[in-house]
Design an enzyme around this catalytic site. Structure first.
Site, short mmCIF file in Angstrom:
data_model
loop_
_atom_site.label_atom_id
_atom_site.label_comp_id
_atom_site.label_asym_id
_atom_site.label_seq_id
_atom_site.Cartn_x
_atom_site.Cartn_y
_atom_site.Cartn_z
N ASP A 27 0.82 -1.22 0.00
CA ASP A 27 0.00 0.00 0.00
C ASP A 27 0.86 1.26 0.00
OD1 ASP A 27 -2.33 1.49 0.02
OD2 ASP A 27 -2.55 1.41 2.20
N GLY A 28 0.33 2.31 -0.61
CA GLY A 28 0.98 3.62 -0.55
C GLY A 28 1.54 4.12 -1.87
N ASN A 75 -10.58 -3.19 -6.41
CA ASN A 75 -9.77 -2.22 -7.15
C ASN A 75 -10.34 -1.87 -8.53
OD1 ASN A 75 -6.55 -3.32 -5.78
ND2 ASN A 75 -7.88 -1.63 -5.14
N ARG A 195 1.89 -4.67 6.46
CA ARG A 195 1.17 -3.64 5.71
C ARG A 195 1.93 -2.32 5.79
NH1 ARG A 195 -5.05 -2.35 4.50
NH2 ARG A 195 -4.61 -0.66 3.08
C1 FPP Z 1 -2.26 0.04 -3.23
O1 FPP Z 1 -1.70 1.33 -3.12
C2 FPP Z 1 -1.61 -0.64 -4.34
C3 FPP Z 1 -2.28 -1.22 -5.37
C4 FPP Z 1 -3.74 -1.25 -5.47
C5 FPP Z 1 -1.54 -1.85 -6.47
C6 FPP Z 1 -0.36 -2.66 -6.04
C7 FPP Z 1 0.40 -3.04 -7.23
C8 FPP Z 1 1.74 -2.97 -7.34
C9 FPP Z 1 2.66 -2.59 -6.25
C10 FPP Z 1 2.36 -3.38 -8.59
C11 FPP Z 1 2.81 -4.77 -8.33
C12 FPP Z 1 3.19 -5.40 -9.52
C13 FPP Z 1 3.50 -6.69 -9.58
C14 FPP Z 1 4.06 -7.17 -10.81
C15 FPP Z 1 3.26 -7.64 -8.50
P1 FPP Z 1 -2.63 2.59 -3.41
O2 FPP Z 1 -2.58 2.87 -4.87
O3 FPP Z 1 -3.99 2.35 -2.85
O4 FPP Z 1 -1.86 3.69 -2.61
P2 FPP Z 1 -2.51 4.93 -1.86
O5 FPP Z 1 -3.22 4.37 -0.65
O6 FPP Z 1 -1.32 5.75 -1.49
O7 FPP Z 1 -3.44 5.63 -2.81
#
Ligand code: FPP
Length: 249
Positions: A27-28, A75, A195
């Protein structure tokens, strides 16, 4: 210097100082990108590189399974642009993984309802599955279109179908049999769930499997997460008193 320094840290699984299964809610990414004035997709791209680094590190220190939450059943509610960028990123990662899995000794497995993914993505997943079958050792489980509740429903439906077909009876269901119907069948439960990103919730991740997991929360955003943060999480894990509902002797 890293706590589980590559040279200093020998055969960690032999004395079980390292959890055999670590799970991470990555996350993040969005906030990391926003702070830099970049589009959210740039945060996901950076997060994808961090996943590679952390998977390699986990393999090196003797972790057997690493499960990451890459895309949840919820998502899809994000903008078309962000979902498209994430799907493109998964495709890119899988194309590269197909070339490097043998060299990196990383087996890939996927948890989730893959039927909603594009045919291209499903084809790439089938290829990585076939390559993974040739190897033993470290396994990275990538959760795609995954939800803990969805997984439990999926398993409950599968069990109900088996009952209707006369292959089992309601009373024959126990925890082991139910676990075998989950996406994670055959994979031991994670001892440690990490997390990053500052939130303190599980967000529908591994609901069944994390019943007795230890949780580690950190404010570090996933794209800033390093092997040192894995070390800190494991150090914290090693200090926990795991009783599994019992009492200390
Ligand atoms: C949550 O952070 C992250 C996701 C929904 C996507 C996670 C995906 C990746 C890290 C790419 C991984 C790729 C592979 C190949 C495994 P957020 O977008 O909700 O962050 P925020 O809370 O800061 O908005």
């Amino acid at each position: 210097m890293l706590f589980f320094n590559r040279k200093a840290h020998k055969a960690p699984t032999a004395d079980r100082t390292v959890p055999q299964h670590i799970a991470i809610i990555m996350d993040g990414n969005g906030r990391w990108a926003k702070r830099r004035g970049l589009p959210r997709s740039a945060g996901h791209a950076a997060g994808s590189e961090v996943f590679r680094t952390i998977a390699t590190y986990c393999r090196e220190i003797g972790v057997k399974y690493l499960t990451v939450y890459a895309f949840s059943t919820e998502n899809w509610r994000r903008s078309e642009e962000e979902v498209g960028a994430l799907m493109a990123l998964f495709e890119k990662y899988l194309h590269e993984a197909i070339e490097t899995m043998a060299k990196d000794h990383i087996r890939l497995h996927f948890f989730g309802d893959l039927s909603r993914l594009s045919p291209t993505l499903r084809e790439l997943i089938a290829k990585t599955d076939a390559i993974s079958e040739q190897y033993e050792g470290f396994q990275a489980n990538i959760c795609l279109n995954y939800g803990g509740r969805d997984e439990i429903l999926h398993a409950a439906r599968a069990f109900a179908r088996q009952c209707v077909e006369g292959k089992c009876t309601p009373d024959s269901l126990d925890e082991a049999a139910f676990s075998d119907l989950l996406y994670s069948a055959g994979v031991p439960d994670p001892e440690l769930v990490i997390r990053p990103g500052g939130e303190k919730r599980t967000s529908n991740f591994l609901m069944w499997q994390s019943a007795y997991s230890e949780f580690y929360f950190t404010d570090v955003l996933w794209p800033d997460f390093t092997p040192h943060d894995i070390d800190k999480a494991i150090e914290s894990f090693l200090r926990r008193d795991r009783r599994f509902g019992g009492v200390k002797a």
